[in-house]
Write a protein that holds these residues in place. Structure first.
Motif, short mmCIF file in Angstrom:
data_model
loop_
_atom_site.label_atom_id
_atom_site.label_comp_id
_atom_site.label_asym_id
_atom_site.label_seq_id
_atom_site.Cartn_x
_atom_site.Cartn_y
_atom_site.Cartn_z
N LEU A 203 65.67 9.68 15.01
CA LEU A 203 64.77 8.85 14.20
C LEU A 203 63.59 8.35 15.03
CD1 LEU A 203 67.37 6.81 12.10
CD2 LEU A 203 65.90 8.68 11.31
N THR A 204 63.84 8.10 16.32
CA THR A 204 62.75 7.66 17.20
C THR A 204 61.67 8.74 17.27
OG1 THR A 204 64.26 6.29 18.50
CG2 THR A 204 62.18 6.94 19.53
N ILE A 205 62.08 10.00 17.42
CA ILE A 205 61.10 11.09 17.48
C ILE A 205 60.35 11.20 16.17
CG2 ILE A 205 60.87 13.59 17.73
CD1 ILE A 205 63.34 13.53 19.50
N ILE A 206 61.07 11.14 15.05
CA ILE A 206 60.42 11.28 13.74
C ILE A 206 59.45 10.12 13.51
CG2 ILE A 206 60.82 11.30 11.25
CD1 ILE A 206 63.47 12.70 11.79
N ARG A 207 59.89 8.91 13.77
CA ARG A 207 59.04 7.73 13.53
C ARG A 207 57.80 7.77 14.41
NH1 ARG A 207 59.65 2.59 11.35
NH2 ARG A 207 57.58 1.66 11.29
N SER A 208 57.97 8.11 15.67
CA SER A 208 56.81 8.16 16.58
C SER A 208 55.84 9.25 16.14
CB SER A 208 57.29 8.43 18.00
OG SER A 208 58.17 7.41 18.44
N VAL A 210 55.39 10.46 13.11
CA VAL A 210 54.72 10.06 11.87
C VAL A 210 53.63 9.03 12.17
CG1 VAL A 210 55.05 8.87 9.66
CG2 VAL A 210 56.68 10.62 10.40
N ASP A 211 53.91 8.10 13.07
CA ASP A 211 52.89 7.10 13.42
C ASP A 211 51.64 7.77 13.99
OD1 ASP A 211 54.50 5.08 12.56
OD2 ASP A 211 55.30 4.58 14.55
N PHE A 212 51.83 8.78 14.84
CA PHE A 212 50.67 9.47 15.41
C PHE A 212 49.95 10.30 14.35
CE2 PHE A 212 52.63 8.65 19.57
CZ PHE A 212 51.51 8.29 20.29
N LEU A 213 50.69 10.86 13.39
CA LEU A 213 50.06 11.68 12.34
C LEU A 213 49.18 10.83 11.43
CD1 LEU A 213 53.04 14.04 11.35
CD2 LEU A 213 50.88 14.70 12.44
N ARG A 214 49.44 9.52 11.36
CA ARG A 214 48.63 8.65 10.51
C ARG A 214 47.29 8.29 11.15
NH1 ARG A 214 53.41 4.47 8.61
NH2 ARG A 214 54.28 5.79 6.93
N ARG A 215 47.15 8.59 12.42
CA ARG A 215 45.89 8.25 13.10
C ARG A 215 44.75 9.13 12.58
NH1 ARG A 215 47.22 7.38 19.57
NH2 ARG A 215 48.61 5.56 19.30
N ARG A 223 48.18 17.52 15.85
CA ARG A 223 48.80 17.32 14.55
C ARG A 223 49.93 18.34 14.34
NH1 ARG A 223 47.16 14.68 10.14
NH2 ARG A 223 45.12 14.32 11.13
N ARG A 224 49.62 19.61 14.69
CA ARG A 224 50.65 20.64 14.54
C ARG A 224 51.84 20.37 15.46
NH1 ARG A 224 46.19 24.25 14.37
NH2 ARG A 224 46.57 24.76 16.56
N ARG A 225 51.54 19.87 16.66
CA ARG A 225 52.61 19.60 17.60
C ARG A 225 53.55 18.52 17.08
NH1 ARG A 225 50.59 18.09 23.39
NH2 ARG A 225 50.06 16.16 22.28
N MET A 227 53.90 17.65 13.90
CA MET A 227 54.58 18.17 12.72
C MET A 227 55.75 19.09 13.13
SD MET A 227 51.39 18.92 10.14
CE MET A 227 52.46 19.56 8.89
N ASP A 228 55.53 19.90 14.15
CA ASP A 228 56.62 20.75 14.64
C ASP A 228 57.76 19.90 15.21
OD1 ASP A 228 55.21 22.99 13.94
OD2 ASP A 228 54.43 23.38 15.97
N ALA A 229 57.38 18.80 15.88
CA ALA A 229 58.41 17.91 16.42
C ALA A 229 59.25 17.30 15.30
CB ALA A 229 57.78 16.81 17.26
N VAL A 230 58.58 16.88 14.22
CA VAL A 230 59.32 16.33 13.07
C VAL A 230 60.23 17.38 12.48
CG1 VAL A 230 59.09 15.42 10.74
CG2 VAL A 230 57.58 14.58 12.56
N SER A 231 59.69 18.60 12.30
CA SER A 231 60.49 19.67 11.70
C SER A 231 61.69 20.03 12.57
CB SER A 231 59.60 20.90 11.49
OG SER A 231 60.35 21.96 10.94
N ASP A 232 61.47 20.14 13.88
CA ASP A 232 62.58 20.46 14.78
C ASP A 232 63.63 19.36 14.79
OD1 ASP A 232 61.31 22.80 15.39
OD2 ASP A 232 60.45 22.07 17.29
N THR A 233 63.16 18.12 14.76
CA THR A 233 64.10 17.00 14.78
C THR A 233 64.93 16.95 13.51
OG1 THR A 233 62.55 15.75 16.15
CG2 THR A 233 64.31 14.51 15.08
N VAL A 234 64.28 17.24 12.37
CA VAL A 234 65.03 17.28 11.11
C VAL A 234 66.09 18.38 11.15
CG1 VAL A 234 64.84 17.81 8.64
CG2 VAL A 234 63.17 16.27 9.72
N ASP A 235 65.75 19.52 11.74
CA ASP A 235 66.74 20.60 11.88
C ASP A 235 67.92 20.15 12.74
OD1 ASP A 235 65.23 22.26 10.30
OD2 ASP A 235 64.26 23.29 11.98
N ARG A 236 67.60 19.43 13.82
CA ARG A 236 68.68 18.94 14.68
C ARG A 236 69.55 17.94 13.94
NH1 ARG A 236 65.70 16.68 19.76
NH2 ARG A 236 67.84 15.94 20.19
N ALA A 237 68.92 17.07 13.15
CA ALA A 237 69.69 16.10 12.36
C ALA A 237 70.57 16.80 11.33
CB ALA A 237 68.75 15.11 11.68
#
Length: 463
Positions: A203-208, A210-215, A223-225, A227-237
Motif C-alpha cells: 500500500l505504501t508503494i501504491i499510495r506514493s 498515486v501521490d506523484f501521479l497527481r502532480r 508517469r509510466r514508471r 503507473m507500472d509500479a502501481v500495476s506491479d504492486t497490485v499483481d503482487r498483492a
C-alpha cells in the motif's frame, strides 16, 4: 468355595411302607452315623426331595405300580449340577433281571439296585457311596455359584472400565482439541502479522505512486514508471491474496496446459537459491514431452513448498532429488480408491530426518507443524494438498525416520495444447461497448462505483 454343612443336605429319605424295611433301614443308617428320615408316601418323598436330601432309599414294591409322574417331573426339573441318587431294594436283582428295575432305571436315572436279603455292611456301603457322589454335586454347585459371582463382578468391572475409558478418551480429545486450537490461533496470529506487514508495504508503494501521479506537469516517462509500479504492486498483492486463499483451499485456479519437464527444469535451477549451497538438487526426468492441465503458478508454489520442507528436514545439508514419471496410474492413497487413468508423478526425495509414523496422518492438516514455534505455520503442505485435489490429483508421502522422505504429487496427464489456436484466441482488439447495457452487481460500494466508471470509459451503459 464352600460346601453346604446343613445336616439335612446329606439325610437319606426312606420310603418303605410295607413290613419292617423302613424301621430296619433307619436303624442301620443311624447306627452308622447317617441321618435318615422315613416318609410314609410317594408324595411326601417328592416333597422331601424338593426341600433338601442327600439320597433316597425306596423299596421296589412301593414304586412298582405307583404313579411316578410327580417324581419323574421333579427329577426332570433338577438344576444342571444335581443328579439325585436313588437306592432301590429289590428281590429280583437289577435291570438285567427285572422288567420293573429296567423301567425304574429309565425314570430315576442315577439309581443303584440292592437285592434282598443283604448284609448291613452292604447297605451302608451303597448309601455312603451315594452320599459321596451327592457331596461332589454340592461342590460343583458351589463352584458354579462362585463362577457366576465372579462373572457378575467382571461384568461390573468391565462396565466401569469402559465408562472410565470413554471418559478418559473424551477428556483427551477435549484437551487435544484445545491444544490444537491454541496452536492454530498462534499460527493465525503470526500469519496475520506477516500479511499485514506485506500489505502495508504494498500500500505504501501504491499510495506514493498515486501521490506523484497527481502532480501537474509530471514527465511522461516518470508517469509510466509510477503507473507500472502501481500495476506491479497490485499483481503482487493479488498473488499474496491468492496464496492466502490457497491455504484455505478456496483459491480461484487459472489452469493451463504446459510441459511439466521444462517447468521442472526451471524450478530445479531456482531451488538452488532456496535450499542453499550445501544441498545438492538433482533432477531425473526424460526428454519426452509430458503435459498437465493446472494452474502453473500454484504448481510451482507447491513444489517450492515441498522443497522448503525438505531443506528444513535436512538441516540445510543433503540431497534433494526431483523425479518426473509419465503414464503413471494413481495408487490408493489414504484409503481413497486408485485410478487407472494416466497421471504424471512428480516426486521430491530428501535425505533428511524423516517423519514420525504418528505424524504422517496429520501432515496435510492446516496449521499442523512439527517445527518450532515461529519457524513454520503448518500451511505449506496444506496448500499443496488443496492444489492437488482441486487439480484432479492427489499427493502421497512415504517416510522412514533417519533416512528421508518422498512426497509424490500426482496430476492428470493431458495431450499437448494447440499452440496456434491459443495464440489466435489470445489476440486482443479495441473494446467498444457501443452503448450496450451492463448490470453491475457488487456488495462493496467503492468497487461497484469504480467498475461502473471503467465500463463507462469503455463505451458501455452500466446500470
Amino acid at each position: 468355595m464352600t460346601v453346604p454343612n446343613n445336616p439335612l443336605s446329606e439325610r437319606v429319605l426312606v420310603l418303605a411302607p410295607h413290613g419292617r424295611d423302613a424301621a430296619l433301614a433307619r436303624q442301620l443308617l443311624t447306627e452308622s452315623g447317617l441321618a435318615a428320615l422315613v416318609v410314609p408316601s410317594l408324595s411326601e418323598l417328592v416333597q422331601g426331595l424338593a426341600e433338601i436330601a442327600g439320597a433316597a432309599l425306596v423299596t421296589e414294591e412301593t414304586v412298582r405300580t405307583a404313579d411316578l409322574t410327580p417324581l419323574s417331573g421333579w427329577i426332570g426339573e433338577q438344576p444342571a449340577w444335581s443328579d439325585m441318587p436313588f437306592i432301590v431294594l429289590t428281590r429280583q436283582g437289577g435291570a438285567d433281571r427285572s422288567p420293573t428295575a429296567a423301567r425304574l432305571t429309565r425314570i430315576l436315572g442315577n439309581v443303584s439296585f440292592l437285592e434282598r436279603p443283604f448284609h448291613p455292611t452292604t447297605l451302608i456301603s451303597v448309601v455312603t457311596a451315594a452320599l459321596r457322589g451327592r457331596r461332589r454335586q454340592y461342590e460343583a454347585r458351589a463352584r458354579l455359584e462362585e463362577l457366576r459371582a465372579r462373572e457378575a463382578e467382571l461384568r461390573e468391572l468391565n462396565v466401569m472400565l469402559e465408562t472410565r475409558a470413554a471418559e478418559a478418551i473424551g477428556e483427551r480429545a477435549i484437551a487435544e482439541e484445545a491444544l490444537r486450537q491454541s496452536q492454530k490461533m498462534e499460527a493465525v496470529g503470526q500469519l496475520t502479522g506477516g500479511v499485514a506487514h506485506d500489505f502495508n508495504n504494498l500500500l505504501t508503494i501504491i499510495r506514493s505512486s498515486v501521490d506523484f501521479l497527481r502532480r501537474p506537469n509530471l514527465p511522461e516517462e516518470r508517469r509510466r514508471r509510477y503507473m507500472d509500479a502501481v500495476s506491479d504492486t497490485v499483481d503482487r498483492a493479488a498473488k499474496l491474496t491468492g496464496q492466502l486463499l490457497a491455504f484455505a483451499r478456496r483459491q480461484a485456479l487459472k489452469p493451463e496446459t504446459f510441459e511439466v519437464g521444462a517447468c521442472l527444469r526451471g524450478i530445479a535451477e531456482m531451488l538452488d537459491t532456496v535450499t542453499g549451497a550445501r544441498i545438492r538438487v538433482v533432477l531425473e526426468a526424460s526428454d519426452a514431452p509430458c503435459h498437465v492441465y493446472c494452474d502453473r503458478s500454484q504448481f510451482e508454489t507447491a513444489l517450492v513448498n515441498m522443497a522448503v520442507n525438505a531443506r528444513d528436514a535436512m538441516d540445510g545439508e543433503g540431497r534433494l532429488t526431483l523425479r518426473l514419471a509419465r503414464n503413471h496410474p494413481l495408487p490408493a492413497i489414504r484409503g481413497h480408491a486408485s485410478s487407472r487413468s494416466t497421471f504424471v508423478a512428480i516426486a521430491l526425495t530428501d535425505t533428511g530426518t524423516g517423519i514420525a509414523p504418528g505424524d504422517l496422518a496429520r501432515i496435510f492438516e492446516p496449521f499442523f507443524t512439527t517445527k518450532e514455534v515461529g519457524k513454520g505455520t503448518g500451511l505449506g503442505l496444506s496448500q499443496v494438498f488443496g492444489f492437488a485435489k482441486q487439480s484432479g490429483g492427489d499427493i502421497d508421502v512415504v517416510s522412514e525416520v533417519g533416512k528421508g522422505t518422498t512426497f509424490t504429487l500426482y496430476l492428470p496427464e493431458v495431450e499437448a495444447a494447440d499452440t496456434a489456436a491459443i495464440e489466435q484466441s489470445g489476440e486482443t482488439s479495441t473494446i467498444d461497448g457501443a452503448g450496450r447495457k451492463v448490470l453491475v452487481v457488487e456488495d462493496n460500494a467503492e468497487v461497484g462505483h469504480f467498475t461502473t466508471q471503467i465500463l463507462q470509459d469503455l463505451g458501455y451503459a452500466p446500470e
